[in-house]
Design a protein around this motif. Structure first.
Motif, PDB file in Angstrom:
ATOM      1  N   PHE A 152       8.940 136.453   4.686  1.00  0.00           N
ATOM      2  CA  PHE A 152      10.125 135.618   4.773  1.00  0.00           C
ATOM      3  C   PHE A 152       9.784 134.255   5.365  1.00  0.00           C
ATOM      4  N   THR A 153       8.827 134.219   6.296  1.00  0.00           N
ATOM      5  CA  THR A 153       8.402 132.963   6.905  1.00  0.00           C
ATOM      6  C   THR A 153       7.859 132.009   5.854  1.00  0.00           C
ATOM      7  N   ALA A 154       7.093 132.520   4.922  1.00  0.00           N
ATOM      8  CA  ALA A 154       6.550 131.665   3.862  1.00  0.00           C
ATOM      9  C   ALA A 154       7.670 131.071   3.016  1.00  0.00           C
ATOM     10  N   ILE A 155       8.690 131.868   2.731  1.00  0.00           N
ATOM     11  CA  ILE A 155       9.808 131.383   1.925  1.00  0.00           C
ATOM     12  C   ILE A 155      10.583 130.301   2.677  1.00  0.00           C
ATOM     13  N   VAL A 156      10.886 130.561   3.934  1.00  0.00           N
ATOM     14  CA  VAL A 156      11.658 129.592   4.716  1.00  0.00           C
ATOM     15  C   VAL A 156      10.849 128.314   4.937  1.00  0.00           C
ATOM     16  N   THR A 157       9.546 128.443   5.199  1.00  0.00           N
ATOM     17  CA  THR A 157       8.697 127.265   5.397  1.00  0.00           C
ATOM     18  C   THR A 157       8.673 126.411   4.132  1.00  0.00           C
ATOM     19  N   SER A 158       8.569 127.050   2.981  1.00  0.00           N
ATOM     20  CA  SER A 158       8.594 126.307   1.721  1.00  0.00           C
ATOM     21  C   SER A 158       9.958 125.666   1.501  1.00  0.00           C
ATOM     22  N   LEU A 159      11.024 126.375   1.798  1.00  0.00           N
ATOM     23  CA  LEU A 159      12.369 125.826   1.648  1.00  0.00           C
ATOM     24  C   LEU A 159      12.527 124.564   2.485  1.00  0.00           C
ATOM     25  N   VAL A 160      12.081 124.635   3.731  1.00  0.00           N
ATOM     26  CA  VAL A 160      12.220 123.490   4.630  1.00  0.00           C
ATOM     27  C   VAL A 160      11.285 122.360   4.216  1.00  0.00           C
ATOM     28  N   GLY A 161      10.002 122.674   4.014  1.00  0.00           N
ATOM     29  CA  GLY A 161       9.022 121.638   3.728  1.00  0.00           C
ATOM     30  C   GLY A 161       9.137 121.032   2.346  1.00  0.00           C
ATOM     31  N   ASP A 162       9.469 121.847   1.352  1.00  0.00           N
ATOM     32  CA  ASP A 162       9.459 121.378  -0.031  1.00  0.00           C
ATOM     33  C   ASP A 162      10.825 120.950  -0.557  1.00  0.00           C
ATOM     34  N   LEU A 163      11.898 121.447   0.033  1.00  0.00           N
ATOM     35  CA  LEU A 163      13.226 121.125  -0.486  1.00  0.00           C
ATOM     36  C   LEU A 163      14.085 120.317   0.490  1.00  0.00           C
ATOM     37  N   ILE A 164      14.197 120.795   1.713  1.00  0.00           N
ATOM     38  CA  ILE A 164      15.136 120.170   2.654  1.00  0.00           C
ATOM     39  C   ILE A 164      14.563 118.888   3.259  1.00  0.00           C
ATOM     40  N   ASN A 165      13.307 118.905   3.724  1.00  0.00           N
ATOM     41  CA  ASN A 165      12.729 117.709   4.338  1.00  0.00           C
ATOM     42  C   ASN A 165      12.689 116.518   3.389  1.00  0.00           C
ATOM     43  N   PRO A 166      12.328 116.677   2.110  1.00  0.00           N
ATOM     44  CA  PRO A 166      12.381 115.512   1.220  1.00  0.00           C
ATOM     45  C   PRO A 166      13.797 114.936   1.072  1.00  0.00           C
ATOM     46  N   ILE A 167      14.793 115.790   1.071  1.00  0.00           N
ATOM     47  CA  ILE A 167      16.173 115.302   0.979  1.00  0.00           C
ATOM     48  C   ILE A 167      16.535 114.534   2.245  1.00  0.00           C
ATOM     49  N   ILE A 168      16.151 115.065   3.391  1.00  0.00           N
ATOM     50  CA  ILE A 168      16.409 114.368   4.654  1.00  0.00           C
ATOM     51  C   ILE A 168      15.667 113.033   4.666  1.00  0.00           C
ATOM     52  N   GLY A 169      14.412 113.037   4.200  1.00  0.00           N
ATOM     53  CA  GLY A 169      13.649 111.796   4.129  1.00  0.00           C
ATOM     54  C   GLY A 169      14.315 110.773   3.226  1.00  0.00           C
ATOM     55  N   LEU A 170      14.906 111.220   2.127  1.00  0.00           N
ATOM     56  CA  LEU A 170      15.613 110.323   1.219  1.00  0.00           C
ATOM     57  C   LEU A 170      16.851 109.746   1.892  1.00  0.00           C
ATOM     58  N   VAL A 171      17.571 110.596   2.611  1.00  0.00           N
ATOM     59  CA  VAL A 171      18.797 110.158   3.278  1.00  0.00           C
ATOM     60  C   VAL A 171      18.500 109.149   4.379  1.00  0.00           C
ATOM     61  N   ILE A 172      17.435 109.385   5.160  1.00  0.00           N
ATOM     62  CA  ILE A 172      17.139 108.481   6.278  1.00  0.00           C
ATOM     63  C   ILE A 172      16.171 107.375   5.886  1.00  0.00           C
ATOM     64  N   GLY A 173      15.951 107.188   4.610  1.00  0.00           N
ATOM     65  CA  GLY A 173      15.158 106.058   4.146  1.00  0.00           C
ATOM     66  C   GLY A 173      13.666 106.318   4.079  1.00  0.00           C
ATOM     67  N   GLY A 174      13.263 107.549   3.925  1.00  0.00           N
ATOM     68  CA  GLY A 174      11.844 107.864   3.762  1.00  0.00           C
ATOM     69  C   GLY A 174      11.032 107.798   5.044  1.00  0.00           C
ATOM     70  N   ILE A 175      11.681 107.805   6.177  1.00  0.00           N
ATOM     71  CA  ILE A 175      10.957 107.743   7.451  1.00  0.00           C
ATOM     72  C   ILE A 175      10.269 109.073   7.690  1.00  0.00           C
ATOM     73  N   ASP A 176       8.961 109.008   7.970  1.00  0.00           N
ATOM     74  CA  ASP A 176       8.193 110.214   8.293  1.00  0.00           C
ATOM     75  C   ASP A 176       7.875 110.169   9.778  1.00  0.00           C
ATOM     76  N   PHE A 177       8.528 111.018  10.533  1.00  0.00           N
ATOM     77  CA  PHE A 177       8.344 111.028  11.980  1.00  0.00           C
ATOM     78  C   PHE A 177       6.964 111.519  12.389  1.00  0.00           C
ATOM     79  N   SER A 178       6.336 112.316  11.548  1.00  0.00           N
ATOM     80  CA  SER A 178       5.103 112.987  11.967  1.00  0.00           C
ATOM     81  C   SER A 178       3.970 112.023  12.292  1.00  0.00           C
TER      82      SER A 178
END
Length: 143
Positions: A27-53
């Motif tokens: 389940f961790t692999a699924i959630v990590t992929s969901l966050v890293g591959d789907l949700i974070n890019p959307i958040i990055g798009l919303v906040i203007g592509g800022i990468d905090f890392s």
């Protein structure tokens, strides 16, 4: 001691825990992929592509301007990597939210199945045999 170990392993709790750990790892692999591959890019798009890392402050050492956090660390400089920490906190909050929604959905589905399987309420039972006999006795006395 071997018998105690066999008893310990044969308990249902140990097997349930093992299954939970295995499912949790998958389940961790699924959630990590969901966050890293789907949700974070959307958040990055919303906040203007800022990468905090890659946001950091050099505490000591020489780092070329615009270098990535990885490059700064490899150069041996002491860096205060606040961006990586912010991303870790953000990822934690997103993962916690996703897990909350999944658990809520599973509980809702389980409740609807339980309601569907619940037996229909029984019709109110008539008088007991003793009550009927007492009523007959009382009627016979009146006659």
């Amino acid at each position: 001691m071997l018998n105690e170990f066999k008893t310990f392993i044969a308990r249902g709790n140990v097997l349930d825990m093992a299954v939970g750990i295995i499912i949790g790892a998958a389940f961790t692999a699924i959630v990590t992929s969901l966050v890293g591959d789907l949700i974070n890019p959307i958040i990055g798009l919303v906040i203007g592509g800022i990468d905090f890392s890659n946001m950091y402050v050099v505490l000591s050492g020489d780092v070329p301007p615009g270098a990535s956090l990885e490059a700064a660390r490899e150069s041996g400089a002491a860096v205060f990597a606040y961006g990586a920490f912010l991303m870790a906190v953000l990822n934690f909050l997103i993962i916690a939210w996703v897990v909350f929604l999944l658990v809520k959905g599973v509980n809702r589905a389980k409740d609807s199945v339980m309601r569907a399987e619940a037996p229909a309420p029984e019709a109110p039972a008539g008088p007991t045999q003793e009550e009927l006999l007492a009523e007959i006795r009382d009627l016979l006395r009146v006659r």
